[in-house]
Design a protein around this motif. Structure first.
Motif, PDB file in Angstrom:
ATOM      1  N   GLU A   1       0.810  -1.214   0.000  1.00 15.61           N
ATOM      2  CA  GLU A   1       0.000   0.000   0.000  1.00 15.61           C
ATOM      3  C   GLU A   1       0.846   1.269   0.000  1.00 15.61           C
ATOM      4  OE1 GLU A   1      -2.551  -0.613   3.354  1.00 15.61           O
ATOM      5  OE2 GLU A   1      -3.944  -1.870   2.204  1.00 15.61           O
ATOM      6  N   ARG A   2       2.160   1.108  -0.075  1.00 19.88           N
ATOM      7  CA  ARG A   2       3.032   2.290  -0.147  1.00 19.88           C
ATOM      8  C   ARG A   2       2.904   2.909  -1.531  1.00 19.88           C
ATOM      9  NH1 ARG A   2       8.434   4.006  -1.028  1.00 19.88           N
ATOM     10  NH2 ARG A   2       9.159   2.013  -1.845  1.00 19.88           N
ATOM     11  N   LYS A   3       2.656   4.206  -1.580  1.00 19.95           N
ATOM     12  CA  LYS A   3       2.471   4.901  -2.847  1.00 19.95           C
ATOM     13  C   LYS A   3       3.833   5.219  -3.471  1.00 19.95           C
ATOM     14  CE  LYS A   3      -1.960   4.979  -2.111  1.00 19.95           C
ATOM     15  NZ  LYS A   3      -2.845   4.044  -2.855  1.00 19.95           N
ATOM     16  N   GLN A   4       4.037   4.754  -4.683  1.00 25.57           N
ATOM     17  CA  GLN A   4       5.260   5.071  -5.403  1.00 25.57           C
ATOM     18  C   GLN A   4       5.012   4.981  -6.901  1.00 25.57           C
ATOM     19  OE1 GLN A   4       8.419   2.175  -4.779  1.00 25.57           O
ATOM     20  NE2 GLN A   4       6.969   0.621  -4.153  1.00 25.57           N
ATOM     21  N   ASP A   5       5.671   5.838  -7.647  1.00 29.11           N
ATOM     22  CA  ASP A   5       5.531   5.853  -9.090  1.00 29.11           C
ATOM     23  C   ASP A   5       6.604   4.992  -9.744  1.00 29.11           C
ATOM     24  OD1 ASP A   5       3.352   7.559  -9.024  1.00 29.11           O
ATOM     25  OD2 ASP A   5       4.599   9.363  -9.086  1.00 29.11           O
ATOM     26  N   TYR A   6       6.295   4.548 -10.939  1.00 29.73           N
ATOM     27  CA  TYR A   6       7.226   3.720 -11.696  1.00 29.73           C
ATOM     28  C   TYR A   6       8.504   4.500 -12.006  1.00 29.73           C
ATOM     29  CZ  TYR A   6       9.280   1.317 -15.702  1.00 29.73           C
ATOM     30  OH  TYR A   6      10.149   0.705 -16.558  1.00 29.73           O
ATOM     31  N   MET A   7       9.644   3.824 -11.863  1.00 30.52           N
ATOM     32  CA  MET A   7      10.926   4.366 -12.279  1.00 30.52           C
ATOM     33  C   MET A   7      11.631   3.313 -13.126  1.00 30.52           C
ATOM     34  SD  MET A   7      12.457   6.448  -8.979  1.00 30.52           S
ATOM     35  CE  MET A   7      12.765   4.961  -8.014  1.00 30.52           C
ATOM     36  N   ILE A   8      12.369   3.747 -14.129  1.00 35.38           N
ATOM     37  CA  ILE A   8      13.038   2.816 -15.021  1.00 35.38           C
ATOM     38  C   ILE A   8      14.011   1.915 -14.265  1.00 35.38           C
ATOM     39  CG2 ILE A   8      14.927   4.394 -15.577  1.00 35.38           C
ATOM     40  CD1 ILE A   8      13.174   1.925 -17.993  1.00 35.38           C
ATOM     41  N   GLN A   9      14.522   2.410 -13.116  1.00 38.06           N
ATOM     42  CA  GLN A   9      15.460   1.612 -12.316  1.00 38.06           C
ATOM     43  C   GLN A   9      14.832   0.308 -11.824  1.00 38.06           C
ATOM     44  OE1 GLN A   9      14.954   4.893 -12.112  1.00 38.06           O
ATOM     45  NE2 GLN A   9      16.525   5.932 -10.907  1.00 38.06           N
ATOM     46  N   PHE A  10      13.503   0.293 -11.671  1.00 40.63           N
ATOM     47  CA  PHE A  10      12.834  -0.903 -11.164  1.00 40.63           C
ATOM     48  C   PHE A  10      13.026  -2.112 -12.082  1.00 40.63           C
ATOM     49  CE2 PHE A  10       9.530   1.927  -8.855  1.00 40.63           C
ATOM     50  CZ  PHE A  10      10.427   2.124  -7.816  1.00 40.63           C
ATOM     51  N   GLU A  11      13.418  -1.874 -13.337  1.00 38.85           N
ATOM     52  CA  GLU A  11      13.648  -2.965 -14.276  1.00 38.85           C
ATOM     53  C   GLU A  11      15.010  -3.624 -14.045  1.00 38.85           C
ATOM     54  OE1 GLU A  11      11.231  -3.796 -16.073  1.00 38.85           O
ATOM     55  OE2 GLU A  11      10.057  -2.052 -16.699  1.00 38.85           O
ATOM     56  N   MET A  12      15.877  -2.953 -13.294  1.00 37.04           N
ATOM     57  CA  MET A  12      17.239  -3.448 -13.102  1.00 37.04           C
ATOM     58  C   MET A  12      17.298  -4.495 -11.991  1.00 37.04           C
ATOM     59  SD  MET A  12      18.997   0.334 -13.288  1.00 37.04           S
ATOM     60  CE  MET A  12      20.643  -0.269 -12.877  1.00 37.04           C
ATOM     61  N   THR A  13      18.254  -5.408 -12.122  1.00 30.69           N
ATOM     62  CA  THR A  13      18.409  -6.484 -11.146  1.00 30.69           C
ATOM     63  C   THR A  13      18.636  -5.951  -9.740  1.00 30.69           C
ATOM     64  OG1 THR A  13      19.326  -7.955 -12.834  1.00 30.69           O
ATOM     65  CG2 THR A  13      19.765  -8.523 -10.538  1.00 30.69           C
ATOM     66  N   GLU A  14      19.398  -4.841  -9.616  1.00 28.43           N
ATOM     67  CA  GLU A  14      19.708  -4.293  -8.292  1.00 28.43           C
ATOM     68  C   GLU A  14      18.451  -3.839  -7.553  1.00 28.43           C
ATOM     69  OE1 GLU A  14      22.306  -1.988 -11.043  1.00 28.43           O
ATOM     70  OE2 GLU A  14      21.300  -3.899 -11.390  1.00 28.43           O
ATOM     71  N   TYR A  15      17.386  -3.531  -8.303  1.00 31.03           N
ATOM     72  CA  TYR A  15      16.147  -3.049  -7.693  1.00 31.03           C
ATOM     73  C   TYR A  15      15.044  -4.112  -7.740  1.00 31.03           C
ATOM     74  CZ  TYR A  15      18.115   1.658  -7.668  1.00 31.03           C
ATOM     75  OH  TYR A  15      18.911   2.749  -7.433  1.00 31.03           O
ATOM     76  N   ALA A  16      15.413  -5.367  -7.977  1.00 33.18           N
ATOM     77  CA  ALA A  16      14.411  -6.423  -8.141  1.00 33.18           C
ATOM     78  C   ALA A  16      13.553  -6.614  -6.901  1.00 33.18           C
ATOM     79  CB  ALA A  16      15.097  -7.741  -8.509  1.00 33.18           C
ATOM     80  N   ASN A  17      14.106  -6.301  -5.729  1.00 30.58           N
ATOM     81  CA  ASN A  17      13.373  -6.552  -4.482  1.00 30.58           C
ATOM     82  C   ASN A  17      12.638  -5.342  -3.935  1.00 30.58           C
ATOM     83  OD1 ASN A  17      13.585  -9.385  -3.428  1.00 30.58           O
ATOM     84  ND2 ASN A  17      15.723  -9.009  -3.954  1.00 30.58           N
ATOM     85  N   THR A  18      12.463  -4.312  -4.739  1.00 28.92           N
ATOM     86  CA  THR A  18      11.591  -3.223  -4.304  1.00 28.92           C
ATOM     87  C   THR A  18      10.151  -3.735  -4.293  1.00 28.92           C
ATOM     88  OG1 THR A  18      11.285  -2.421  -6.571  1.00 28.92           O
ATOM     89  CG2 THR A  18      13.117  -1.471  -5.309  1.00 28.92           C
ATOM     90  N   ASP A  19       9.259  -2.999  -3.655  1.00 25.53           N
ATOM     91  CA  ASP A  19       7.878  -3.491  -3.558  1.00 25.53           C
ATOM     92  C   ASP A  19       6.935  -2.852  -4.579  1.00 25.53           C
ATOM     93  OD1 ASP A  19       7.975  -1.002  -2.383  1.00 25.53           O
ATOM     94  OD2 ASP A  19       7.416  -1.693  -0.386  1.00 25.53           O
ATOM     95  N   PHE A  20       7.492  -2.310  -5.685  1.00 24.36           N
ATOM     96  CA  PHE A  20       6.640  -1.658  -6.683  1.00 24.36           C
ATOM     97  C   PHE A  20       5.700  -2.657  -7.358  1.00 24.36           C
ATOM     98  CE2 PHE A  20       5.720  -0.397 -11.054  1.00 24.36           C
ATOM     99  CZ  PHE A  20       5.070   0.811 -10.829  1.00 24.36           C
ATOM    100  N   VAL A  21       6.239  -3.764  -7.884  1.00 26.41           N
ATOM    101  CA  VAL A  21       5.397  -4.747  -8.578  1.00 26.41           C
ATOM    102  C   VAL A  21       4.399  -5.367  -7.607  1.00 26.41           C
ATOM    103  CG1 VAL A  21       5.384  -6.933  -9.834  1.00 26.41           C
ATOM    104  CG2 VAL A  21       7.137  -5.224 -10.337  1.00 26.41           C
ATOM    105  N   PHE A  22       4.847  -5.654  -6.406  1.00 26.61           N
ATOM    106  CA  PHE A  22       3.956  -6.172  -5.361  1.00 26.61           C
ATOM    107  C   PHE A  22       2.773  -5.236  -5.169  1.00 26.61           C
ATOM    108  CE2 PHE A  22       3.627  -6.603  -0.460  1.00 26.61           C
ATOM    109  CZ  PHE A  22       2.535  -7.456  -0.556  1.00 26.61           C
TER     110      PHE A  22
END
Length: 404
Positions: free
Chosen positions: A316-337
């Motif tokens: 439920e955390r509000k966040q906008d899409y960033m191109i970095q989310f496609e990178m392996t280093e950011y794979a564990n962010t909760d954006f897709v979740f």
């Protein structure tokens, strides 16, 4: 003849009992309000009367192939019991609730706790001289082994690393929330400076006009400059203040955090389409979604201070899409979740759950958020939504609100 019948009569109940042993142990669970508590639970489907080995899971320590004994160290058996209990819960969810034939057909899995070796695709375990691993969990794919080196084949396994206290300065993590706050602070600072400059110029111009509104602009200028100075001081002090008040030490005992256990088993259950090769935003986000479903909570790995200082994930955390989310280093962010969780709320609980399980068929581990995930969501809706046109519009609106 009577003796033989008597032996058969005695033997059948014994075999039946051996196939469905149950044993009570203390384990960490969540209450209905998502609070962590230690309580007595029943471990089901045990096939051993003396060790944590069952029809579906065998809990071992490190590189051992022997199941942990019930009589072993209390701290170890607590972690083994917690792991076994939540893995059983996760398996029952996929087999009984989601009707997953893949999960039902998985043979007994070896689950390793207190395991520090890195994974080797050829050798199963990397050499002991390689840097040991702590504070994380890993699901490893089955391997053929290496006969020439005496490495036997292995099945799909889950490894839970031991906890280790590490100073935050030594962590190699991407603090997305902190970065987003820094970006917002910078935008606010630049906007404030620009407004201050405009007010300063306007005040100066008015003071120089024939009917000047303000013949003495000093007070206004002081206020304008003062506001800019305060904003600049706050911006420059953001990092030092954050470091001063944030947690200094980090540790995570993955074997006793229910949602992490669910997450790792979800990787296994979804591996019929999302192959266990490497970490990406899609494979992690899908596992997060089903971990949240099993836990019945949009929050994962939060509020277990004794075993976990990890900040966890929040759908439920509000966040906008960033191109970095496609990178392996950011794979564990909760954006897709969070994105998948919001779509479930649009489609409804039951339909959304089935929708996401069907969605996995449209994806691969290498799928991207803005590419195959969006395309897969729309294709799945076309096939399964009651009103595809209307539902796709609602989905696209929700995605647009997240910057996609």
């Amino acid at each position: 003849m009577k003796t033989k019948l008597l032996l058969v009569t005695l033997l059948v109940p014994t075999l039946s009992f051996a196939q469905s042993l149950e044993r009570k142990f203390e384990a960490l669970i969540r209450t209905e309000k998502n609070k962590p508590v230690v309580t007595e639970v029943v471990l089901k489907d045990l096939t051993s009367a003396e060790a944590f080995e069952g029809a579906h899971f065998k809990i071992v320590r490190g590189k051992s192939d022997e199941a942990i004994k019930f009589t072993d160290d209390k701290a170890l058996t607590f972690r083994a019991a917690t792991t076994y209990y939540h893995l059983t819960k996760a398996r029952e969810y996929f087999v009984n609730h989601m009707k997953s034939k893949h999960a039902a057909a998985i043979p007994q899995m070896t689950i390793r706790i207190d395991h520090t070796n890195q994974f080797s695709e050829l050798g199963h375990f990397a050499h002991d001289n390689m840097e040991p691993q702590y504070n994380n969990a890993l699901t490893v794919p089955a391997g053929k082994g290496l006969e020439s080196r005496g490495v036997k084949p292995w099945g799909t396994e889950i490894w839970f690393r031991p906890s280790k206290k590490i100073h935050v300065r030594d962590l190699r993590v991407n603090n997305t929330a902190n970065r987003e706050m820094q970006v917002l602070m910078k935008q606010f600072r630049n906007q404030t400076h620009m407004q201050s400059l405009q007010r300063f110029l306007l005040t100066t111009v008015l003071a120089l006009t024939e009917d000047g509104v303000s013949l003495d602009p000093k007070e206004s200028i002081i206020r304008t400059v003062g506001a800019s100075v305060i904003i600049e001081v706050g911006y420059q002090a953001f990092d030092p203040i954050t470091k001063a008040f944030s947690r200094k030490w980090y540790w995570l005992d993955t074997a006793v955090v229910p949602e992490i256990i669910y997450h790792e088993y979800a990787h296994v259950a979804l591996s019929d389409h999302l192959v266990l090769s490497h970490s990406t935003a899609i494979i992690e986000g899908m596992a997060d979604f089903f971990a949240g479903q099993i836990a019945n909570s949009p929050e994962l790995a939060k509020h277990i201070k004794k075993y976990n200082t990890y900040s966890g994930k929040d759908a439920e955390r509000k966040q906008d899409y960033m191109i970095q989310f496609e990178m392996t280093e950011y794979a564990n962010t909760d954006f897709v979740f969070g994105m998948l969780w919001s779509l479930k709320e649009i489609l409804g609980e039951e339909k959304g759950e089935a929708f996401m399980f069907d969605l996995r068929k449209k994806l691969t581990t290498n799928s991207t958020i803005r590419g195959q995930l969006i395309e897969g969501i729309l294709q799945t809706c076309e096939e399964s939504c009651a009103s595809p046109f209307v539902d796709k519009l609602r989905i696209l609106k929700a995605l647009n609100l997240r910057g996609i």
